[in-house]
Scaffold this active site. Structure first.
Site, PDB file in Angstrom:
ATOM      1  CE  LYS A  51       4.703   5.484  -4.128  1.00 55.21           C
ATOM      2  NZ  LYS A  51       4.832   6.070  -2.770  1.00 55.21           N
ATOM      3  CB  SER A  82       8.646   7.368  -2.690  1.00 52.76           C
ATOM      4  OG  SER A  82       7.395   7.047  -2.121  1.00 52.76           O
ATOM      5  CB  SER A  96       6.199   9.054  -0.038  1.00 54.50           C
ATOM      6  OG  SER A  96       7.541   8.704   0.173  1.00 54.50           O
TER       7      SER A  96
END
Lengths: 95, 493
Positions: free
Chosen positions: B78, B158, B182
């Site tokens: 990420k 997210s 997330s």
């Protein structure tokens, strides 16, 4: 709590975010909507409740006051948008 | 090549150990898959050269007999984790060009264990969002579509890029971070496994901060076994994070050998939220039946303050974000919008660099922390947090884990919810309480909606008891026995 234009302009100044005048009414409506939704918390009686300070119940650790890192000037400056002679450069702030 | 990209983490480790293939072969297949899937927009930065170099080094280590716990496995990271010398953006314009001079502890742990980096995945800007649509680099497309319908769906957020990378077989596994859901919400939307560990379990050092009292890193994988392997590598005490907890990291995979027989599973009635679709309720019921059949005891519990977690979160998270994001000022890194005066430079830089959702949250956070409102909002929210934590503590006196749905719905369409912040926030209504209390939470794929989209169940555990959470997840995974995977429609496009 409903926010007016002036309050939003004040918060934006505190947050150092430039908001054009014409965007203030829309933003006031949006933020007021979120705050109104948050206000459901008022229905909870918290008069006898302590605020949570940490979920891990941990006290912060102490360590010896020794230098463990440093001398990284070039690495620290490597991402600066503007730097000169080992310093960050910003617009003049003194008269 | 598809055979390589279909391998689970544990199967890849076995194949590498037996010498069936090399890390270079495995990594090359994934590099090609990443290139062929650019239409999904899962990556902000691809690092194919670095991936192949790391893979070659891994093969050399293996020949020399040095084999780490994730030796040779290609991962997606990420783009919220700082990676030394590799662009790190948090999917924000304000971090333009930022190449960290240091490595986050979690990614350093993964590289030390032999893993290989394929690239940095797209996310909601500063991890603020539930659909990945707030990214400066554009939305990510969910690899799943309703059968017979070519409308693009969101992957959740997210960690949407990471979830898509794992679901679309672009990476064997990925890192995510979870502040209010997330990791778990995108895992549910993409039919993958996502584990948010206990607060303090993984170091936050080198992860771009959103809300420091809530943020945790965790693994995103295709199976529970894979999550168990990766969790062990990511976790561990770190002196560089003052909230890191010095507690032994178990061998989660070995712990999976124990069945759920005799475990007490709590069902909190407050998670049956208004307007929850019948199929979500049915899936939850099915989960209970599966666990009973596996020998667990299912019992009703009450978490009375559940409904207040989300509004309290929208005080705590923006407040902490407004403070954390004060550092983006155009002086030390990232974007600068030139101006004649310093204060104006800050204001112009931050106006141009932050997207609408990030600006909105900074303003809310600034307001609730401003003079005269601190007690009414922030202190109030922290008191609500105490009540939420107390609810869980009390519940865990009589149960070992808690079962709920992960999300109130399956994945929705791109653009469907962008105009209404509160309706977007409601995506996280079932995941946020876990962050507020710092507990471990897992989303495991449990079924498909009637429209053919993945749905997840959430398992919540006691602090630092990720082992039990994974065991319960494994029982659900075994019972669900899902074989479906998304069709690779993006390859033809």
């Amino acid at each position: 709590m409903s926010l007016d234009k002036a309050t939003v302009a004040h918060i934006a100044k505190l947050a150092r975010i430039a908001v054009p005048e014409q965007d203030l009414p829309g933003l006031a409506t949006e933020l007021s909507g979120i705050l109104k939704w948050i206000e459901q918390l008022d229905s909870v009686d918290t008069s006898k409740v302590e605020p949570l300070s940490s979920v891990v119940n941990a006290t912060l650790r102490f360590r010896e006051d020794n230098i463990t890192d440093g001398g990284q000037r070039d690495a620290v400056l490597a991402n600066a948008p503007v730097s000169a002679q080992g310093f960050f450069v910003v617009p003049k702030v003194v008269e | 090549m598809s055979a390589f990209t279909d391998l689970t983490l544990t199967a890849a480790l076995e194949g590498l150990a037996k010498g069936d293939f090399t890390s270079v072969e495995l990594t090359r297949a994934h590099v090609e898959a990443v290139e062929a899937a650019r239409g999904l927009n899962a990556f902000v930065t691809e690092t194919p050269d670095q991936a192949l170099k790391m893979a070659a080094e891994s093969d050399t280590r293996r020949k020399a007999g040095t084999v780490g716990l994730m030796e040779g496995v290609p991962l997606a990271i990420k783009d919220l984790f700082c990676t030394k010398g590799v662009l790190t953006t948090a999917s924000s314009h304000i971090l333009d060009g930022f190449k960290p001079p240091y490595e986050s502890t979690v990614t350093a742990n993964l590289w030390k264990a032999g893993a290989v980096m394929l690239g940095k995945t797209n996310l909601d800007e500063f991890a603020m969002g539930s659909s990945n649509e707030t990214s400066y680099y554009g939305g990510v497309v969910n690899p799943w579509r309703k059968p017979g319908d070519n409308k693009n769906l969101v992957p959740g957020g997210s960690s949407g890029g990471s979830a898509t990378a794992v679901a679309a077989r672009l990476a064997i596994a990925a890192t995510g971070t979870d502040t209010g859901g997330s990791i778990r919400q995108p895992a549910a939307f993409t039919g993958t496994v996502g584990l948010k560990p206990t607060y303090g379990r993984c170091s936050r050092f080198g992860i771009v901060a959103f809300a420091s009292s809530l943020d945790q890193a965790g693994p995103m994988t295709r199976t529970i076994d894979d999550a168990a392997v990766m969790m062990r590598v990511m976790a561990g005490f770190d002196d560089k994070d003052s909230t890191s907890v010095d507690i032994a990291v178990p061998d989660y995979r070995a712990d999976l050998a124990q069945s759920v027989k005799g475990l007490r599973i709590g069902i909190p009635k407050e998670y049956r939220v208004d307007g929850m679709p019948a199929e979500i309720d049915a899936l939850w019921q099915q989960g209970m039946e599966w666990l009973k059949a596996a020998g667990a005891e299912v019992k009703d519990i009450s978490l009375p303050h559940t409904q207040y977690a989300l509004p309290a979160y929208y005080i705590v998270a923006p407040a902490e974000a407004s403070s954390n994001l004060a550092r983006y000022d155009g002086v030390r890194f990232g974007l600068r919008v030139p101006a004649d005066e310093l204060a104006d430079m800050y204001a112009q830089t931050r106006a141009a660099g932050f997207g609408a959702e990030v600006r909105r949250r900074i303003l809310i956070g600034t307001y609730v922390l401003s003079a005269g409102y601190y007690d009414a909002y922030y202190v109030k929210a922290q008191k609500i947090r105490t009540l939420i934590l107390n609810d869980f503590t009390k519940a865990f006196e009589s149960v070992d884990a808690i079962l709920t749905p992960t999300t109130p719905t399956a994945a929705f369409g791109l653009g469907d919810k962008v105009d209404d912040p509160v309706s977007m926030y409601l995506n996280d209504v079932l995941t946020v309480p876990v962050n507020m209390a710092g507990l471990p939470g897992l989303s495991v794929p449990a079924g498909l909606s009637k429209e053919g989209l993945p749905l997840g169940l959430q398992v919540i555990g006691k602090p630092f008891d990720e082992s039990t959470v994974l065991r319960v997840g494994k029982a659900i995974e075994d019972a669900a026995a899902l074989k479906q995977k998304p069709e690779a429609w993006w390859r033809a496009a």
